[in-house]
Design a protein around this motif. Structure first.
Motif, PDB file in Angstrom:
ATOM      1  N   GLU A  81       0.794  -1.473   0.065  1.00  0.00           N
ATOM      2  CA  GLU A  81      -0.026   0.116   0.028  1.00  0.00           C
ATOM      3  C   GLU A  81       0.750   1.310   0.064  1.00  0.00           C
ATOM      4  O   GLU A  81       1.963   1.342   0.751  1.00  0.00           O
ATOM      5  N   LEU A  82       0.373   1.985  -1.028  1.00  0.00           N
ATOM      6  CA  LEU A  82       1.321   3.428  -1.099  1.00  0.00           C
ATOM      7  C   LEU A  82       0.975   4.291   0.162  1.00  0.00           C
ATOM      8  O   LEU A  82      -0.228   4.677   0.132  1.00  0.00           O
ATOM      9  N   THR A  83       2.131   4.594   0.816  1.00  0.00           N
ATOM     10  CA  THR A  83       1.729   5.513   1.964  1.00  0.00           C
ATOM     11  C   THR A  83       2.136   7.112   1.923  1.00  0.00           C
ATOM     12  O   THR A  83       1.420   8.043   2.521  1.00  0.00           O
ATOM     13  N   ARG A  84       3.052   7.506   1.167  1.00  0.00           N
ATOM     14  CA  ARG A  84       3.450   8.680   1.147  1.00  0.00           C
ATOM     15  C   ARG A  84       4.502   9.029  -0.192  1.00  0.00           C
ATOM     16  O   ARG A  84       4.918   7.919  -0.669  1.00  0.00           O
ATOM     17  N   ILE A  85       4.878  10.171  -0.402  1.00  0.00           N
ATOM     18  CA  ILE A  85       5.877  10.638  -1.332  1.00  0.00           C
ATOM     19  C   ILE A  85       6.844  11.152  -0.706  1.00  0.00           C
ATOM     20  O   ILE A  85       6.577  12.085   0.146  1.00  0.00           O
ATOM     21  N   LEU A  91       7.708   7.208  -4.538  1.00  0.00           N
ATOM     22  CA  LEU A  91       6.519   6.692  -3.668  1.00  0.00           C
ATOM     23  C   LEU A  91       7.146   5.590  -2.696  1.00  0.00           C
ATOM     24  O   LEU A  91       8.042   4.788  -3.083  1.00  0.00           O
ATOM     25  N   ALA A  93       6.014   2.607   0.259  1.00  0.00           N
ATOM     26  CA  ALA A  93       4.862   1.844   0.524  1.00  0.00           C
ATOM     27  C   ALA A  93       5.413   0.987   1.489  1.00  0.00           C
ATOM     28  O   ALA A  93       6.421   0.934   2.163  1.00  0.00           O
ATOM     29  N   VAL A 121      -0.634   8.113  -3.477  1.00  0.00           N
ATOM     30  CA  VAL A 121      -0.912   7.592  -2.266  1.00  0.00           C
ATOM     31  C   VAL A 121      -2.177   7.112  -1.784  1.00  0.00           C
ATOM     32  O   VAL A 121      -3.200   7.793  -2.205  1.00  0.00           O
ATOM     33  N   GLY A 122      -2.433   5.776  -1.364  1.00  0.00           N
ATOM     34  CA  GLY A 122      -3.612   5.036  -0.820  1.00  0.00           C
ATOM     35  C   GLY A 122      -3.797   3.804  -1.711  1.00  0.00           C
ATOM     36  O   GLY A 122      -4.719   3.129  -1.350  1.00  0.00           O
ATOM     37  N   THR A 316       4.901  14.054   5.952  1.00  0.00           N
ATOM     38  CA  THR A 316       4.061  13.611   6.007  1.00  0.00           C
ATOM     39  C   THR A 316       2.726  14.076   6.905  1.00  0.00           C
ATOM     40  O   THR A 316       1.635  14.119   6.696  1.00  0.00           O
ATOM     41  N   HIS A 604      -0.491  20.266   0.653  1.00  0.00           N
ATOM     42  CA  HIS A 604      -0.647  19.096   1.584  1.00  0.00           C
ATOM     43  C   HIS A 604      -0.443  19.284   2.999  1.00  0.00           C
ATOM     44  O   HIS A 604      -1.383  18.865   4.027  1.00  0.00           O
TER      45      HIS A 604
END
Length: 754
Positions: A81-85, A91, A93, A121-122, A316, A604
């Motif tokens: 699962e991609l959580t942040r940049i 990316l 995860a 993300v997500g 984040t 953000h």
């Protein structure tokens, strides 16, 4: 004759995975069914369970391939699962189904150029994994998967009809079914985070499975946990972030300016957990009536380098989130309460700004330096105010003449410029939740608004202005704090509301902060003064961050940035880095990668700020409801702060708590809602309720989980059901017959009273 033998319980996912892991040979559906004594129809849900495990990346096709978890390694193919940049645009995860008791490894997602799907993300994807080291992997997407199951937060309740989860979200209309096999270790009454099971429903209710057990809801401290999980606020630091923070060390003077001999002091609330600003002032010998001021801020940029795990996590989070019983910090405690906290009598690196103001309080010039400081004292607002009022303590007596009086003198001079430019002077009371050691709410009190508070605020505002001016002059990116003028539609609504309270306010006029402040001054002696402040606040645009300078309406400033709190706001850290780069103060300034992403970062961190504000507001409401849940039946004075077809919104005078008198709880009548004049009028008995009216209300219901408080209007002798109420004569009733009306639910038949 039917068999008395009970069917074996259906296995949980954990039980199936344990069986597969411990099996010396490859296993499939047949072996699993045999092991758990599953027969006939039981094989259908088993097939669904195995499909879910496969989708979560636990094993390969047909459950024939055993999970590859040798030495804690992830399998070569995994759902992530991609959580942040991160700051380099990559990316990041984590495994989608991570349930270990240690932090998940970091996965750098590197889509190949032939990839035909965009990732954000997500997203959940199936990816090939290549191990980089013990804590990180490289992931190459194979395919994009369906969105992750929706999650709900609720209270687990075991009834005669089975297990249910009652959502904490007051907008949720139905409960969810929770099968004990999917309840993990949850017990009755505990707070649980659940996933909604896809396609599963029974008795018209969706089924869920527990993802995380958060503990007993009876504990008051659980109420802030509700907001943290409900708003998806990160509250666990990755191990590598904690390690990086723990490795921070003391800073030497080096090329920094030595300000350790100056009597800089920190002034904060008694309950402050970190001290990120220190102040100092003296009369300016070269400018009669003017002052030389220094504001020193913790040098967070020295410890949090761009592109580091610390920086990625801080970005984040965007900011710290403050609750009555805890803080979810932007930075780990080793920094936020350690090396980045300006503790008294300890050397600390800082970004400091010298400012020189004239006798009219205008900023004449400024200079930013990287310094080493040593705070002379940690003072509270109350201690400073007492000293300035002529009652110094042993702690402040020696500081009064050399330190505190010059600070007050500079503040008094700065106020001249503030008044001249016409700042919007709202007076919105702030209330504090008081808790005992066990976490029980014992009181809700109004925070004092002292001159010492305003002094620090004015020093910080001037430092923020100096930072914005400096960056504009160097043509460097600036993370502006912008506050645009109010929407004309909101101003028109405000004018209608003020007119209904007898206050003249011309529509169509050019709106400046000074115009609204004049309204507040005219209304200052009216009983509705507090409400008018709130109405003007509601008419304002929402402040946010932007890479483009749009000015700050409320402060009546043409340029403004946030510089003074880099411990708790990522925006300020960006401003520090920009200053470091522009003034050539070190090699840890703004990077090219950050410069290209300024707009994205601004959007953000504006979103994370709104998220935190909502979580803090929700929690205050829940703590307040917890306090009033022990005062059911008590009567309080309040004012109507909103009139709606659903009922009356009331703010209690003593605590600032907000509650609703539903239409069904109003005294018997058929009520006409006049939206323009913000009123409800009883068609038969002529009762009138207007925005700003004072009322007495009784606490009827208070739910700590949702934060909702239900009230009843109290009339006459204190009986809200009384029929001895003398109705007001309402000459406008006949003309209002054609307006939308709402009948109180207790009102029988054709307005007949019983």
């Amino acid at each position: 004759m039917a068999s008395d033998r009970k069917s074996p319980p259906f296995p949980t996912k954990e039980a199936v995975l344990d069986f597969i892991e411990q099996s010396p040979t490859a296993v499939g559906k047949r072996e699993i069914a045999r092991a758990f004594n599953l027969r006939g129809n039981d094989k259908i849900p088993l097939k669904q369970l195995l499909k879910e495990l496969k989708d979560e990346g636990h094993f390969g096709r047909g459950a024939k391939q055993r999970k590859n978890n040798i030495d804690g390694r992830l399998p070569p193919v995994q759902v992530i699962e991609l959580t942040r940049i991160d700051s380099d645009g990559e990316l990041i995860a984590v495994p989608a189904a991570w349930e270990e008791d240690h932090p998940a490894p970091m996965i750098y997602v590197l889509p190949d150029r032939k990839s035909k799907f965009d990732l954000v993300v997500g997203d959940r994807i199936l990816a090939k994994l290549k191990r980089l080291d013990n804590k990180s992997y490289q992931g190459i997407p194979i395919r994009k998967l369906e969105a992750a199951p929706l999650k709900i937060l609720g209270i687990y309740q075991i009834t005669e009809e089975g297990g249910f989860v009652r959502p904490v979200d007051k907008k949720a209309k139905k409960d969810f079914i929770l099968n004990p096999d999917y309840a993990k270790t949850a017990k009755h009454g505990e707070l649980v985070l659940c996933e909604i099971r896809k396609g599963r429903s029974r008795k018209g209710l969706k089924e869920v499975k527990v993802v995380e057990v958060l503990g007993g809801i009876d504990s008051p401290r659980a109420l802030s946990l509700v907001a943290i999980h409900e708003r998806n606020i990160p509250n666990q630091f990755p191990e590598e972030v904690l390690e990086e923070a723990a490795a921070a060390k003391q800073t030497t003077l080096g090329t920094r300016t030595d300000l350790r001999d100056l009597a800089l002091v920190t002034i904060d609330g008694a309950d402050a957990r970190d001290f990120d600003d220190a102040v100092w002032a003296e009369p300016d010998p070269d400018n009669e009536g003017g002052w030389h001021i220094i504001v020193a801020i913790a040098d967070v940029a020295h410890y949090v380098r761009s592109g580091s795990p610390l920086d990625d996590e801080a970005q984040t989070r965007g900011n710290s989130t403050y609750f009555a019983d805890r803080v979810v910090p932007m930075l780990p405690e080793a920094l936020s309460n350690g090396w980045c906290s300006l503790k008294p009598n300890e050397d600390r690196p800082s970004m400091a700004v010298h400012m020189w103001i004239d006798a009219d309080g205008e900023l004449r010039k400024h200079k930013f330096v990287r310094a080493l400081i040593r705070s002379q004292a940690r003072l509270t607002y109350e201690e400073v105010q007492e000293a300035l009022n002529g009652y110094p303590s042993d702690k402040t007596a020696d500081l009064l003449d050399p330190v505190l009086k010059p600070l007050k003198g500079a503040y008094d001079t700065m106020l001249k410029a503030r008044h001249k430019r016409g700042t919007l002077e709202l007076e919105i009371p702030e209330f504090q939740v008081v808790m005992d050691e066990s976490g029980e709410v014992t009181d809700i009190v109004k925070r004092q608004r002292l001159d010492s508070h305003k002094l620090i605020e004015e020093f910080m505002i001037m430092a923020n202005v100096a930072a914005a001016i400096e960056l504009e002059s160097k043509q460097l990116p600036c993370m502006y704090r912008v506050h645009e003028a109010p929407d004309p539609v909101k101003i028109e609504g405000l004018a209608d509301s003020l007119h209904g309270m007898g206050i003249k306010f011309a529509k169509g006029q050019v709106i400046r902060p000074k115009v609204l402040t004049q309204v507040l001054e005219r209304a200052s002696d009216l009983p509705e003064a507090k409400l008018i402040n709130e109405l003007i606040l509601r008419a304002q645009s929402q402040a946010r961050y932007d890479a483009t300078n749009l000015g700050h309406f409320g402060l009546a400033l043409t340029r403004y940035a946030h510089f003074t709190s880099p411990i708790r706001r990522y925006s300020d850290l960006m401003v520090h880095r920009a200053l470091i780069k522009g003034l050539k103060l070190g090699d840890d300034g703004l990077t090219s990668a950050e410069t290209t992403k300024f707009n994205d970062i601004a959007e953000h961190i504006s979103a994370t700020e709104r998220r935190s504000a909502a979580a803090e507001r929700d929690t205050i409401n829940r703590f307040t409801a917890s306090f009033f849940s022990k005062k059911i039946g008590t009567i309080y004075p309040g004012k109507i702060n909103g009139v709606h077809r659903a009922g009356l919104f009331i703010t209690l005078d003593e605590t600032g708590a907000d509650g609703l008198v539903p239409m069904s709880y109003l005294p018997d009548d058929y009520y006409i809602h006049d939206e323009k004049n913000h009123s409800l009028t009883g068609r038969r008995w002529g009762r009138e309720y207007h925005l700003g009216d004072s009322v007495m209300v009784r606490i009827f219901e208070s739910n700590p989980i949702t934060g909702g408080i239900a009230l009843r209007i109290v009339e006459g002798d204190g009986d809200e059901e009384t029929s001895s109420f003398k109705a007001k004569t309402n000459k406008k009733n006949d003309r209002k017959r054609n307006k939308i009306g709402t009948r109180s639910k207790r009102s029988p038949g054709k307005n007949r009273r019983r």
